[in-house]
Design a protein around this motif. Structure first.
Motif, PDB file in Angstrom:
ATOM      1  N   UNK A 188      -2.563  29.280  39.110  1.00  0.00           N
ATOM      2  CA  UNK A 188      -1.909  28.023  39.465  1.00  0.00           C
ATOM      3  C   UNK A 188      -2.771  26.840  39.165  1.00  0.00           C
ATOM      4  N   UNK A 189      -4.092  26.904  39.578  1.00  0.00           N
ATOM      5  CA  UNK A 189      -4.784  25.637  39.702  1.00  0.00           C
ATOM      6  C   UNK A 189      -5.384  25.130  38.409  1.00  0.00           C
ATOM      7  N   UNK A 190      -5.637  26.002  37.429  1.00  0.00           N
ATOM      8  CA  UNK A 190      -6.287  25.509  36.202  1.00  0.00           C
ATOM      9  C   UNK A 190      -5.507  24.366  35.546  1.00  0.00           C
ATOM     10  N   UNK A 191      -4.281  24.629  35.043  1.00  0.00           N
ATOM     11  CA  UNK A 191      -3.547  23.541  34.389  1.00  0.00           C
ATOM     12  C   UNK A 191      -3.153  22.445  35.371  1.00  0.00           C
ATOM     13  N   UNK A 192      -2.847  22.826  36.606  1.00  0.00           N
ATOM     14  CA  UNK A 192      -2.397  21.819  37.575  1.00  0.00           C
ATOM     15  C   UNK A 192      -3.501  20.818  37.854  1.00  0.00           C
ATOM     16  N   UNK A 193      -4.727  21.314  38.052  1.00  0.00           N
ATOM     17  CA  UNK A 193      -5.837  20.410  38.342  1.00  0.00           C
ATOM     18  C   UNK A 193      -6.194  19.567  37.133  1.00  0.00           C
ATOM     19  N   UNK A 194      -6.266  20.215  35.973  1.00  0.00           N
ATOM     20  CA  UNK A 194      -6.662  19.483  34.767  1.00  0.00           C
ATOM     21  C   UNK A 194      -5.704  18.330  34.501  1.00  0.00           C
ATOM     22  N   UNK A 195      -4.426  18.540  34.820  1.00  0.00           N
ATOM     23  CA  UNK A 195      -3.434  17.490  34.572  1.00  0.00           C
ATOM     24  C   UNK A 195      -3.693  16.256  35.422  1.00  0.00           C
ATOM     25  N   UNK A 196      -4.425  16.418  36.522  1.00  0.00           N
ATOM     26  CA  UNK A 196      -4.689  15.295  37.414  1.00  0.00           C
ATOM     27  C   UNK A 196      -6.084  14.717  37.240  1.00  0.00           C
ATOM     28  N   UNK A 197      -6.840  15.231  36.301  1.00  0.00           N
ATOM     29  CA  UNK A 197      -8.199  14.735  36.087  1.00  0.00           C
ATOM     30  C   UNK A 197      -8.172  13.363  35.424  1.00  0.00           C
ATOM     31  N   UNK A 198      -9.274  12.595  35.611  1.00  0.00           N
ATOM     32  CA  UNK A 198      -9.428  11.306  34.919  1.00  0.00           C
ATOM     33  C   UNK A 198      -9.752  11.536  33.448  1.00  0.00           C
ATOM     34  N   UNK A 199     -10.337  12.706  33.209  1.00  0.00           N
ATOM     35  CA  UNK A 199     -10.906  12.941  31.883  1.00  0.00           C
ATOM     36  C   UNK A 199     -10.924  14.452  31.645  1.00  0.00           C
ATOM     37  N   UNK A 200     -10.648  14.860  30.432  1.00  0.00           N
ATOM     38  CA  UNK A 200     -10.678  16.289  30.102  1.00  0.00           C
ATOM     39  C   UNK A 200     -11.623  16.505  28.924  1.00  0.00           C
ATOM     40  N   UNK A 201     -12.662  17.299  29.165  1.00  0.00           N
ATOM     41  CA  UNK A 201     -13.583  17.695  28.099  1.00  0.00           C
ATOM     42  C   UNK A 201     -13.249  19.136  27.734  1.00  0.00           C
ATOM     43  N   UNK A 202     -13.017  19.364  26.452  1.00  0.00           N
ATOM     44  CA  UNK A 202     -12.667  20.707  26.003  1.00  0.00           C
ATOM     45  C   UNK A 202     -13.851  21.298  25.237  1.00  0.00           C
ATOM     46  N   UNK A 203     -14.283  22.474  25.667  1.00  0.00           N
ATOM     47  CA  UNK A 203     -15.371  23.158  24.966  1.00  0.00           C
ATOM     48  C   UNK A 203     -14.803  24.180  24.001  1.00  0.00           C
ATOM     49  N   UNK A 204     -15.513  24.381  22.912  1.00  0.00           N
ATOM     50  CA  UNK A 204     -15.204  25.506  22.026  1.00  0.00           C
ATOM     51  C   UNK A 204     -16.505  25.980  21.400  1.00  0.00           C
TER      52      UNK A 204
END
Ligand SMILES: Nc1ncnc2c1ncn2[C@@H]1O[C@H](COP(=O)(O)OP(=O)(O)O)[C@@H](O)[C@H]1O
Ligand SMILES: [Mg+2]
Length: 189
Positions: free
Chosen positions: A155-171
């Motif tokens: 549940x919380x991964x996408x839900x929380x990320x959607x409410x973040x001020x900023x999203x850093x994506x690692x690869x």
């Protein structure tokens, strides 16, 4: 304020030199709600472990409010973790003082969703534990605890990320993207 400069983490594994984080630089201002996302194995846990003073990098610096934590002794790191760092682990670490239903609801609530309790109920149904929602972790079998933890993580991964001020994506241990999120002010409780 967290300032990360040229952070790299390399390990020797199976006789091979493995690069886990490669030259990460990142500034996180005070009060920013930053989500670090990325595929499994991209380096998220390693990066958070380093920022949280649980491990020491191969090279680079991590300043927290102007103090480089990569130079601290083990004792100083323990004190830092005690006083400044809060970790909530996603898997298998249910909060013992909350019921199964509450454990699932908390991250949904933190994401600002007013339907958190109802959604937790749906998730309990989905994992076949509808009748155990009021039970505390210690009252559940290991397998049941695991299902609750999985429901919570799903549940919380996408839900929380959607409410973040900023999203850093690692690869592959590097920053693949870094995006400020535009959302209505005051959306977060
Ligand atoms: N102690 C270790 N020894 C060898 N490889 C490791 C170790 N810790 C992590 N790794 C490897 O580093 C990479 C990043 O791991 P991790 O930070 O756990 O990624 P994520 O949290 O994004 O899934 C993975 O390929 C993982 O297998
Ligand atoms: Mg991880």
């Amino acid at each position: 304020m967290i300032a990360i400069r040229n952070l790299s983490m390399r390990l020797v594994s199976g006789g091979r030199d493995v690069s886990i984080l490669d030259d990460i630089s990142l500034d996180v201002p005070a009060k920013q709600f930053l989500a670090i996302i990325g595929p499994s194995g991209s380096g998220k846990s390693t990066l958070l472990g380093l920022i949280g003073g649980m491990d020491t990098p191969t090279s680079g610096t991590i300043s927290i409010d102007g103090r480089d934590i990569t130079k601290l002794s083990d004792d100083e790191l323990s004190r830092l973790r005690l006083q400044r760092i809060g970790f909530v682990f996603q898997s298998f670490h249910l909060i013992p003082t909350l019921t199964a239903r509450e454990n699932i609801a908390v991250p949904i609530e933190l994401a600002g969703d007013p339907e958190a309790d109802a959604k937790a109920g749906e998730l309990l149904r989905a994992i076949g534990l509808e009748s155990r929602g009021h039970h505390y972790p210690v009252q559940l079998s290991g397998g049941e605890q695991q299902r609750v933890a999985v429901a919570r993580a799903f549940t919380h991964d996408p839900a929380l990320a959607a409410h973040a001020d900023r999203i850093v994506r690692l690869r592959d241990g590097r920053i693949a993207s870094d995006d400020l999120q535009h959302r209505a002010s005051g959306a977060r409780p």
